[in-house]
Design a protein around this motif. Structure first.
Motif, PDB file in Angstrom:
ATOM      1  N   GLU A 214       0.817  -1.206   0.000  1.00  0.00           N
ATOM      2  CA  GLU A 214       0.000   0.000   0.000  1.00  0.00           C
ATOM      3  C   GLU A 214       0.859   1.268   0.000  1.00  0.00           C
ATOM      4  N   ALA A 218       0.719   4.202  -2.815  1.00  0.00           N
ATOM      5  CA  ALA A 218       0.563   5.618  -2.480  1.00  0.00           C
ATOM      6  C   ALA A 218       1.608   6.474  -3.187  1.00  0.00           C
ATOM      7  N   ARG A 271      -5.359   8.843   2.981  1.00  0.00           N
ATOM      8  CA  ARG A 271      -6.284   7.742   2.669  1.00  0.00           C
ATOM      9  C   ARG A 271      -7.569   7.823   3.481  1.00  0.00           C
TER      10      ARG A 271
END
Length: 273
Positions: A214, A218, A271
């Motif tokens: 993740e 990003a 997020r």
């Protein structure tokens, strides 16, 4: 005849005056004026004899007589300064001009204390929960320790491997152009898939945990690339996580204990928004 006689007499007189002027002696020069402060030498008469018992060496000292007047001492300052009389103009006393006092310093202006910069927001992910209802119950328990909480489902909870991939390009040339953009963005660890179902797709890393994958996604998203996460090796079971921003002064540990979650993970606040 009388006129001629007078002329002859006048000529004789002029001739006599001229002869007298030529034959007269030069006048004696005048003695120089005496010098002030220097002793004058006086000559004694030639007939005067030295007194008995006087030595020759003492005669010149006796002959010299200092006739210079003694200097008059100056009058004291107190005597020179005469007190002004009532009739004289100096009797009017002149008062000194008043001296202006220096300006008082301006009072210091109290400066307002500089504002203390706010601490950066901290975000956290709490879980995992077996279903959506359990995640909602944990959110209620956390109460005021969390702000902007949202629920997130993870479909591949049991996965053992995670890959980050850019979708397949239309041709090899398009894939190579995308790679140049990736390099220009300062990113590395990539390769173009040459065969299979994902031909001309660009692999951007393989990870053993979801958090690392993740973070890679990003970074790609910030550079303008729309990557996707592919999990493999799991049983297909789903998990739920609670993502939120910590409300000061609460910390991640306190929020986890109140919600009853088993794990806590740091989360990028971008997020959560």
């Amino acid at each position: 005849m009388l006129t001629r006689a007078l002329i002859v007499v006048l000529a004789i007189l002029n001739l006599g005056v001229a002869l007298w002027w030529m034959l007269r002696g030069e006048p004696a020069p005048a003695p120089p004026p005496p010098t002030t402060g220097v002793a004058q030498l006086q000559l004694l008469p030639a007939t005067a004899s030295a007194p008995p018992g006087a030595s020759i060496a003492s005669t010149p000292a006796a002959a010299l007589d200092d006739v210079t007047p003694a200097p008059v001492p100056p009058p004291p300052a107190a005597a020179q300064a005469q007190a002004p009389t009532a009739e004289s103009p100096a009797a009017t006393a002149v008062a000194p001009a008043p001296v202006a006092a220096p300006p008082a310093p301006a009072p210091a202006v109290a400066q307002a204390p500089a504002p203390v910069p706010a601490a950066p927001a901290q975000c956290v992910s709490l879980g995992p929960f077996t279903d959506r209802a359990a995640a909602q119950a944990a959110q209620a328990k956390a109460g005021g320790t969390l702000r902007g909480a949202r629920l997130r489902e993870v479909a591949d909870a049991g996965a053992t491997r995670y890959r980050v991939v850019l979708p397949a390009a239309a041709s090899r040339e398009d894939a190579q152009a995308t790679v140049k953009r990736i390099v220009a963005a300062g990113l590395s660890d990539y390769y173009i898939i040459a065969n299979g179902e994902e031909t001309n797709a660009i692999a951007l890393g393989q990870y053993r945990n979801r958090e690392g994958a993740e973070r890679r996604m990003a970074a790609l998203s910030a550079a303008g690339f729309n990557a996707r996460l592919i999990a493999s090796g799991g049983d297909g079971s789903a998990q739920w996580w609670l993502d939120a921003t910590l409300a000061p002064p609460a910390d991640a540990s306190a929020a986890r204990q109140r919600s009853g979650a088993a794990l806590q993970r740091s989360l990028d606040c971008a997020r959560v928004r």
